[in-house]
Design an enzyme around this catalytic site. Structure first.
Site, mmCIF file in Angstrom:
data_model
loop_
_atom_site.group_PDB
_atom_site.id
_atom_site.type_symbol
_atom_site.label_atom_id
_atom_site.label_comp_id
_atom_site.label_asym_id
_atom_site.label_seq_id
_atom_site.Cartn_x
_atom_site.Cartn_y
_atom_site.Cartn_z
ATOM 1 N N GLY A 64 0.456 -4.733 1.078
ATOM 2 C CA GLY A 64 -0.863 -4.652 0.464
ATOM 3 C C GLY A 64 -0.984 -5.470 -0.807
ATOM 4 C CG ASP A 101 -2.081 -4.113 7.044
ATOM 5 O OD1 ASP A 101 -1.117 -4.440 6.328
ATOM 6 O OD2 ASP A 101 -2.734 -3.066 6.873
ATOM 7 N N GLY A 119 0.837 -1.186 0.000
ATOM 8 C CA GLY A 119 0.000 0.000 0.000
ATOM 9 C C GLY A 119 0.878 1.244 0.000
ATOM 10 C CD GLU A 132 3.675 -5.279 6.102
ATOM 11 O OE1 GLU A 132 3.004 -5.228 5.062
ATOM 12 O OE2 GLU A 132 4.350 -6.287 6.424
#
Length: 385
Positions: free
Chosen positions: A120, A151, A71, A143
């Site tokens: 992402g 996530d 992302g 991350e």
């Protein structure tokens, strides 16, 4: 973040070829990093095509040398550092909804992962029914080095990998190649990149949403890759022994003990793993370990709801600003020297970590509500609920 320009509309190419929907992530200079427009558009197309009986399957791929490097968290961090946490929350709410729809989709999604797949990008692919990797594929969830946490529903997926391999991948940000992804279950097929155009051409001729028929087509172009001699997948005995510990401190201590016992081995894999963990954000490490252990017993929906709570706490920055510091050090200033706060694992108690899993005490915050899914979902999608 809400208004879109004409150039935004080129970030995803939407094509219809016979009964197949072809979606191409099209920000090659940014390694196809997902913008708010991209996650919004993907969610829109997936939702519309589920109701379209003429569309039998969806193919998702990336333009250039990357499927998707994650992302666009740098943009989110810039907004958040100004106190605009709600715009970031809107981005993640939309992205997590997209992840949920993909995970519970009624039609086969074929993700062609020819290149970098991180963050992402993993969320936009691994939830689909088929994940096709090549000799060019590089997967990672980096991350914790950014002061964030793995996530996009990936903790749900990682928690279901063999043994405690998911803990290892998520905590360390280890890079996996296509053969390793196939071995552990992150991928379903390995197809040489030279055959991808033929594969896509064959998929476009599909006239059914039967996953067995789609799988049979991909099988025709698939090969069985060999794991390299130094593949981390051959370390499963050490990974299971160490990463099964109850705490991050216990994992590191166990790795150090294994390193002492492994004096006959010339490689430095264990010491490098320990150093990687020590460089990561202590807060991020503890959040992820707690998260993967919890979602192992949850469906994909409750997992994403939990992630949304965590990400909103992070964006507000009232307990820690590691996310903004990590983005500064790794993505913006690029000095690669983040100053984590708290700086050590032992300075974080269980109650400190608990706070990230609680609902936000903020009248402007709302618990994430996921869309209701169709009643006629295939068995593999129902299993995730």
């Amino acid at each position: 973040m809400a208004s879109f320009s004409e150039s935004d509309h080129q970030q995803i190419l939407v094509e219809r070829k016979s009964h197949a929907r072809i979606l191409t992530l099209n920000r090659p200079k940014q390694l196809n990093a997902l913008s708010f427009y991209m996650v919004s558009r993907l969610l829109e197309v997936f939702t519309e095509d589920e109701e379209n009986s003429d569309i039998k399957l969806v193919v998702v791929k990336g333009n250039g040398r990357s499927f998707c490097a994650g992302g666009d968290v740098a943009a989110v961090a810039r907004e958040g550092s100004k106190g605009e946490w709600k715009s970031g929350a809107k981005f993640f709410r939309t992205e997590y909804t997209m992840n949920y729809v993909m995970a519970t989709y009624s039609k086969p999604q074929v993700s062609i992962l020819n290149g970098i797949v991180m963050g992402g990008g993993a969320g936009a692919s691994v939830h689909g029914r088929f994940r096709v990797v090549t000799e060019n594929t590089v997967f990672a969830m980096p991350e914790t080095a950014l002061g964030f946490f793995p996530d996009v529903g990936v903790p749900y997926f990682l928690s279901r990998l063999p043994g405690f391999f998911g803990e290892y991948v998520g905590l360390t940000g280890a890079r996996l190649n296509g053969a390793e992804m196939l071995a552990c279950g992150l991928a379903t097929h390995f197809v040489p990149s030279s055959k991808l155009s033929l594969l896509e051409e064959a998929l476009c001729k599909v006239e059914t949403s039967d996953p067995n028929a789609v799988s049979a087509i991909i099988d025709k172009y698939s090969e069985q890759p060999f794991l390299k001699d130094d593949s981390v997948y051959y370390r499963m005995d050490v990974i299971n022994k160490c990463f099964s510990r109850k705490s991050v401190e216990g994992i590191i201590s166990s790795l150090v003990s294994c390193e002492v016992e492994a004096t006959s081995k010339a490689d430095h894999w264990i010491s490098e793993t320990v150093q990687t963990l020590k460089k990561a954000s202590p807060t991020s490490l503890k959040i992820f370990l707690r998260l993967i252990r919890e979602v192992r017993l949850l469906g994909i929906g409750p997992s994403l709801v939990l992630e949304y709570r965590i990400v909103c706490h992070i964006l507000k920055g009232h307990y820690s600003k590691d996310f903004f510091e990590g983005c500064r050090a790794i993505l913006l200033d690029k000095d690669r020297n983040p100053k984590w706060e708290p700086s050590k694992l032992e300075l974080l108690s269980d109650s400190d970590v608990d706070r990230y899993f609680s609902k936000l005490d903020d009248e402007e915050w709302e618990e994430m509500e996921l869309p209701k899914r169709l009643k006629n979902l295939p068995t593999y999608a129902i299993a995730k609920l």
